[in-house]
Design an enzyme around this catalytic site. Structure first.
Site, PDB file in Angstrom:
ATOM      1  N   THR A   1       5.003 -10.904   2.907  1.00 48.18           N
ATOM      2  CA  THR A   1       4.118 -10.051   3.839  1.00 48.18           C
ATOM      3  C   THR A   1       2.919 -10.792   4.242  1.00 48.18           C
ATOM      4  OG1 THR A   1       3.580  -8.104   4.696  1.00 48.18           O
ATOM      5  CG2 THR A   1       3.215  -8.738   2.414  1.00 48.18           C
TER       6      THR A   1
ATOM      7  N   THR B   1       7.190  -6.025   6.526  1.00 43.64           N
ATOM      8  CA  THR B   1       7.387  -6.602   5.353  1.00 43.64           C
ATOM      9  C   THR B   1       8.844  -7.218   5.333  1.00 43.64           C
ATOM     10  OG1 THR B   1       5.450  -6.018   4.297  1.00 43.64           O
ATOM     11  CG2 THR B   1       7.311  -7.002   2.831  1.00 43.64           C
TER      12      THR B   1
ATOM     13  N   THR C   1       9.052  -1.050   2.537  1.00 44.60           N
ATOM     14  CA  THR C   1       8.201  -1.542   3.460  1.00 44.60           C
ATOM     15  C   THR C   1       7.459  -0.384   4.145  1.00 44.60           C
ATOM     16  OG1 THR C   1       8.015  -2.525   5.792  1.00 44.60           O
ATOM     17  CG2 THR C   1       9.923  -1.547   5.175  1.00 44.60           C
ATOM     18  N   GLY C   2       5.992  -0.815   4.271  1.00 43.75           N
ATOM     19  CA  GLY C   2       5.116   0.358   5.017  1.00 43.75           C
ATOM     20  C   GLY C   2       3.942   0.336   4.458  1.00 43.75           C
ATOM     21  N   ASP C   3       3.305   1.411   4.435  1.00 52.16           N
ATOM     22  CA  ASP C   3       1.755   1.927   3.921  1.00 52.16           C
ATOM     23  C   ASP C   3       1.678   1.540   2.483  1.00 52.16           C
ATOM     24  OD1 ASP C   3       0.718   2.813   6.394  1.00 52.16           O
ATOM     25  OD2 ASP C   3       1.290   4.872   6.172  1.00 52.16           O
TER      26      ASP C   3
ATOM     27  N   ARG D   1      -7.748  -7.102  -0.108  1.00 51.34           N
ATOM     28  CA  ARG D   1      -6.783  -6.355  -0.376  1.00 51.34           C
ATOM     29  C   ARG D   1      -5.328  -6.794  -0.665  1.00 51.34           C
ATOM     30  NH1 ARG D   1      -1.652  -4.781   2.347  1.00 51.34           N
ATOM     31  NH2 ARG D   1      -1.499  -2.522   2.187  1.00 51.34           N
ATOM     32  N   VAL D   2      -4.701  -6.115  -1.899  1.00 47.81           N
ATOM     33  CA  VAL D   2      -3.430  -6.606  -1.995  1.00 47.81           C
ATOM     34  C   VAL D   2      -2.298  -5.302  -2.012  1.00 47.81           C
ATOM     35  CG1 VAL D   2      -1.880  -7.058  -3.993  1.00 47.81           C
ATOM     36  CG2 VAL D   2      -3.994  -8.236  -3.839  1.00 47.81           C
ATOM     37  N   GLY D   3      -1.233  -5.515  -1.117  1.00 46.95           N
ATOM     38  CA  GLY D   3      -0.742  -4.307  -0.886  1.00 46.95           C
ATOM     39  C   GLY D   3       0.361  -4.037  -2.059  1.00 46.95           C
TER      40      GLY D   3
ATOM     41  N   SER E   1       4.172 -10.355  11.096  1.00 47.54           N
ATOM     42  CA  SER E   1       3.687  -9.729   9.952  1.00 47.54           C
ATOM     43  C   SER E   1       4.163 -10.561   8.661  1.00 47.54           C
ATOM     44  CB  SER E   1       4.105  -8.095   9.793  1.00 47.54           C
ATOM     45  OG  SER E   1       5.641  -8.271  10.166  1.00 47.54           O
TER      46      SER E   1
HETATM   47  N1  ASP Z   1       3.911  -2.862   2.735  1.00 44.51           N
HETATM   48  C1  ASP Z   1       3.158  -4.021   3.554  1.00 44.51           C
HETATM   49  C2  ASP Z   1       1.729  -3.858   2.896  1.00 44.51           C
HETATM   50  O1  ASP Z   1       1.030  -2.713   2.829  1.00 44.51           O
HETATM   51  C3  ASP Z   1       3.103  -3.733   4.795  1.00 44.51           C
HETATM   52  C4  ASP Z   1       4.490  -3.360   5.363  1.00 44.51           C
HETATM   53  O2  ASP Z   1       5.416  -3.313   4.789  1.00 44.51           O
HETATM   54  O3  ASP Z   1       4.475  -2.889   6.526  1.00 44.51           O
HETATM   55  O4  ASP Z   1       1.128  -4.792   2.740  1.00 44.51           O
END
Ligand code: ASP
Length: 337
Positions: free
Chosen positions: A215, A197, A248-250, A225-227, A66
């Site tokens: 990430t 990430t 980190t996450g959604d 798409r940009v996180g 990832s």
């Molecule tokens: N936060 C990252 C994103 O949404 C992914 C992750 O950290 O799991 O791109």
């Protein structure tokens, strides 16, 4: 005397009012990244160098698939990268988003910070900038990412991130067209397997803080798409007078709450790092009870903590720490709440 021991004793001296510095903390059990960052600090390097090298190590090793090339293919099968680096002394930031065909996203983010007056560059233009700065362009697709993409196509493009479109995105692939009537918000389906990430915080021995992220985002994301990871205050934030945080996450949900900025401001106001991390998670939880996410926090004196939202697949969050207490990175964990 072995050189590493000499460095360890030279660098690791107690500083009044602070925990032992230097210090490295990063999300997940990406141990080699922690070690790479720690090595930089041990040899007298800066916090920024440590964050850059630590994240770069993860990119090269494709941490969890990832971070870096060959992971998280988007709807068209391409891997694109997001990264951020922040200097907590000067408040300078460099970021790249939707970076294509360049492996070293954190390096390009640093180049944005040091070689432009901008903060963020995106997409093909970021690639062109990187090329001009001497970064090599190459295909980020691997056998593994191609396989993930092919399986996804065979499975009618499930899961995906579309809603309110025709044909029904829970059954069919693109192209999609918008439908007239908007439905309720789609249930989040990101989980522990679709993303991760590296978020890293480093303190040099003088308490100068830097933070960064790298990430490849979410698997099957919509192209463009940009996180949260390259968004300052969302993916990471650092201010040497207050502390630093990295999340980190959604990302699509988390970036709406700037959790890293919030945690740093809580620490500035005197909240301890674990509580500050919890408050940042709680703020998101109020609106999205089942979001997948975690955050690491450290205050200006080098005390640190972490927090995560308890959902199936994330009951405990692992993160790494390197400081003068141990010559090897320590795996830490926190119970999600
Ligand atoms: N936060 C990252 C994103 O949404 C992914 C992750 O950290 O799991 O791109």
């Amino acid at each position: 005397m072995p050189t590493s021991f000499m460095y360890f004793t030279l660098i690791c001296f107690p500083t009044f009012g602070q925990t032992s510095l230097p210090l490295v903390i990063n999300t997940w059990s990406f141990k080699n990244a922690t070690a790479a960052a720690w090595e930089v600090l041990q040899s007298g390097g800066s916090a920024l160098d440590a964050v850059e090298k630590g994240c770069e190590r993860c990119q090269e090793e494709q941490c969890d698939g990832s971070v870096g090339y060959g992971g998280s293919p988007d709807e068209s099968g391409e891997t694109t990268l997001d990264a951020l680096i922040m200097d907590g002394n000067t408040m300078e930031v460099g970021a790249v988003a939707d970076l294509k065909r360049i492996k070293n996203a954190i390096g390009v983010a640093r180049a944005v910070m040091e070689r432009t007056e901008h903060t963020m560059l995106v997409g093909e233009s970021a690639t062109l900038f990187a090329e001009n700065m001497g970064f090599v362009t190459e295909d980020l697709t691997t056998v593994n990412s191609l396989d993930i993409f092919t399986q996804w196509l065979k499975g009618s493009c499930q899961p995906n991130y579309r809603k309110n479109v025709f044909p029904n995105p829970s059954k069919s692939c693109r192209p999609y067209k918008p439908i007239a009537k908007l439905g309720p918000e789609k249930k989040l389906h990101t989980n522990v397997h679709s993303h991760d990430t590296i978020g890293m915080i480093a303190f040099d021995r003088y308490g100068h803080i830097a933070a960064g992220t790298s990430t490849n985002g979410l698997t099957h994301k919509i192209p463009g798409r940009v996180g949260d990871s390259p968004i300052v205050g969302a993916g990471a934030y650092a201010d040497s007078t207050a502390g630093a945080a990295a999340a980190t996450g959604d990302g699509d949900v988390m970036m709406r709450f700037l959790p890293s900025f919030l945690a740093v401001e809580m620490m500035r106001a005197g909240t301890d790092p674990s509580a500050a991390c919890k408050m940042a998670i709680s703020r998101i939880k109020r609106h999205y009870a089942d979001f997948f996410g975690a955050i690491i926090c450290a205050n200006a004196t080098g005390h640190y903590g972490a927090a995560c939202n308890k959902v199936p697949g994330l009951l405990q969050f692992h993160y790494m720490v390197s400081n003068c207490e141990s010559d090897t990175p320590l795996l830490k964990s926190v119970e999600c709440f």
